[in-house]
Design an enzyme around this catalytic site. Structure first.
Site, mmCIF file in Angstrom:
data_model
loop_
_atom_site.group_PDB
_atom_site.id
_atom_site.type_symbol
_atom_site.label_atom_id
_atom_site.label_comp_id
_atom_site.label_asym_id
_atom_site.label_seq_id
_atom_site.Cartn_x
_atom_site.Cartn_y
_atom_site.Cartn_z
ATOM 1 N N TYR A 198 0.827 -1.204 0.000
ATOM 2 C CA TYR A 198 0.000 0.000 0.000
ATOM 3 C C TYR A 198 0.857 1.247 0.000
ATOM 4 C CZ TYR A 198 0.782 0.996 5.015
ATOM 5 O OH TYR A 198 1.348 1.324 6.220
ATOM 6 N N ARG A 202 8.220 4.055 -4.651
ATOM 7 C CA ARG A 202 8.306 3.069 -3.566
ATOM 8 C C ARG A 202 7.297 1.940 -3.794
ATOM 9 N NH1 ARG A 202 7.572 5.161 2.385
ATOM 10 N NH2 ARG A 202 5.419 5.345 1.652
ATOM 11 N N ARG A 214 -6.791 -20.963 -1.922
ATOM 12 C CA ARG A 214 -5.816 -20.754 -0.849
ATOM 13 C C ARG A 214 -4.645 -21.733 -0.949
ATOM 14 N NH1 ARG A 214 -4.455 -22.145 4.426
ATOM 15 N NH2 ARG A 214 -3.664 -20.374 5.632
ATOM 16 N N GLU A 251 11.612 2.607 14.479
ATOM 17 C CA GLU A 251 10.730 3.683 14.000
ATOM 18 C C GLU A 251 9.452 3.673 14.813
ATOM 19 O OE1 GLU A 251 9.656 2.830 9.858
ATOM 20 O OE2 GLU A 251 9.692 0.691 10.304
ATOM 21 N N LEU A 254 10.873 1.318 7.271
ATOM 22 C CA LEU A 254 10.302 1.764 6.005
ATOM 23 C C LEU A 254 11.087 2.988 5.531
ATOM 24 C CD1 LEU A 254 7.932 1.176 4.037
ATOM 25 C CD2 LEU A 254 6.894 3.225 5.013
HETATM 26 N N1 PDD Z 1 2.763 5.120 7.290
HETATM 27 N N2 PDD Z 1 7.405 3.920 8.945
HETATM 28 C C1 PDD Z 1 6.286 3.179 8.933
HETATM 29 C C2 PDD Z 1 6.269 1.876 9.632
HETATM 30 C C3 PDD Z 1 5.140 3.669 8.234
HETATM 31 O O1 PDD Z 1 4.023 2.930 8.218
HETATM 32 C C4 PDD Z 1 5.204 4.926 7.612
HETATM 33 C C5 PDD Z 1 4.031 5.500 6.853
HETATM 34 C C6 PDD Z 1 6.406 5.666 7.669
HETATM 35 C C7 PDD Z 1 6.560 7.000 7.010
HETATM 36 O O2 PDD Z 1 6.603 6.887 5.611
HETATM 37 P P1 PDD Z 1 6.092 8.053 4.652
HETATM 38 O O3 PDD Z 1 6.864 9.254 5.042
HETATM 39 O O4 PDD Z 1 6.430 7.578 3.301
HETATM 40 O O5 PDD Z 1 4.611 8.233 4.897
HETATM 41 C C8 PDD Z 1 7.482 5.112 8.341
HETATM 42 C C9 PDD Z 1 1.581 5.577 6.582
HETATM 43 C C10 PDD Z 1 1.394 7.057 6.656
HETATM 44 C C11 PDD Z 1 0.381 4.775 7.077
HETATM 45 O O6 PDD Z 1 0.561 3.589 7.264
HETATM 46 O O7 PDD Z 1 -0.705 5.335 7.241
#
Ligand code: PDD
Length: 284
Positions: free
Chosen positions: A33, A52, A100, A180, A204
């Site tokens: 996603y 990405r 499945r 993170e 990520l």
């Molecule tokens: N989440 N780390 C994780 C585990 C994330 O799920 C996200 C983003 C980020 C930040 O990535 P970016 O700057 O590309 O949004 C870091 C999104 C916003 C979500 O799951 O809603």
């Protein structure tokens, strides 16, 4: 009023949008996603999110059912049809429906779904003024966090642990070092230096992170990409997170201990301002 969503080539009222019970996204979390923010009716960092997405699909040998231009078209059409001024576009692609079996099926057609979330006041979030509280928890996710998959149960559990502790989010810790946040990248500031974990399979590769580190370098701030501990964070002058849904958001407390003065710091505030200004200019 019902939202218009996009499913496999069709724009439909949300009540009529359906995917198969055999979809591997549902059965195996076999899907990826992206979340792209919208400011002033325009998309922020679309290019980065599209790149990405392709990387996540490639890592999982999954077909991309749309070209980048088609994807941009669908994003824009949904923003327009749903009258989104500030908010988010959520995109999910799964390997599709198949009987499945753990092995990837031959010939399944990918499922693609997009929907919008209206979030008026996203840029003027009151949290940016007060700052967030986080708790630390063990990072118990799988080892390929660089792939943006929909298996988000542990991050959800982390969010619930934070809520139960009266905090806003959790920072995850692996081998004593912060990886993170549940859905964001984590940073601390000491003096003129911003510290954030280096890119690897452990985190990520945030699109907001890439932009913010670029802006920080342009503003002559020092950046160190290395791991840090919760103790180091507690002794920092400031802390903050970045993501597409929060931009740059100050963190003022970790595990009940105030960071710096316990109020949002100048570095996070400045980076938020620059990020919002530059992103609005580059929005498409
Ligand atoms: N989440 N780390 C994780 C585990 C994330 O799920 C996200 C983003 C980020 C930040 O990535 P970016 O700057 O590309 O949004 C870091 C999104 C916003 C979500 O799951 O809603």
């Amino acid at each position: 009023m019902s939202r218009t969503v996009y499913v496999n080539g069709e724009y439909l009222p949300e009540e009529q949008a359906k995917v198969s019970v055999f979809d591997r996204g549902f059965l195996f979390a076999d899907g990826v996603y992206e979340v792209t923010s919208v400011l002033g009716g325009k998309l922020i960092d679309f290019d980065g999110h599209a790149k990405r997405l392709q990387r996540s699909l490639d890592e999982l040998e999954m077909k991309n059912p749309v070209t980048k231009d088609e994807l941009l078209g669908v994003h824009r059409e949904l923003v327009e049809r749903n009258g989104i001024d500030e908010g988010l576009v959520y995109l999910q692609i799964t390997r599709g429906a198949a009987d499945r079996d753990f092995a990837y099926p031959d010939g399944a057609e990918p499922t693609i779904v997009l929907f919008t979330q209206s979030k008026p006041g996203l840029a003027e979030s009151p949290k940016a003024k007060t700052g967030m509280k986080v708790i630390s928890i063990e990072d118990q996710r799988w080892g390929r966090r660089d792939i943006k998959t929909v298996q988000l149960l542990y991050p959800s559990m982390g969010k619930m642990m934070a809520k139960a502790a009266g905090a806003d989010d959790a920072w995850m810790v692996q081998d004593g070092q912060v990886t993170e946040g549940t859905s964001n990248n984590a940073y601390i500031v000491k003096g003129n230096t911003i510290v954030t974990r280096q890119l690897s399979n452990d985190i990520l590769h945030g699109i907001t992170r890439a932009a913010v580190l670029r802006f920080a370098a342009e503003a002559q701030m020092q950046v160190e990409e290395r791991p840090f501990t919760i103790d180091e964070a507690m002794g920092a002058d400031e802390a903050f997170i970045t993501s597409a849904s929060t931009f740059v958001m100050p963190v003022v407390e970790i595990d009940g201990a105030a960071i710096g003065t316990g109020t949002p710091g100048p570095v996070a505030a400045r980076l938020r301002e620059i990020y919002l200004e530059e992103s609005r200019k580059a929005a498409i």
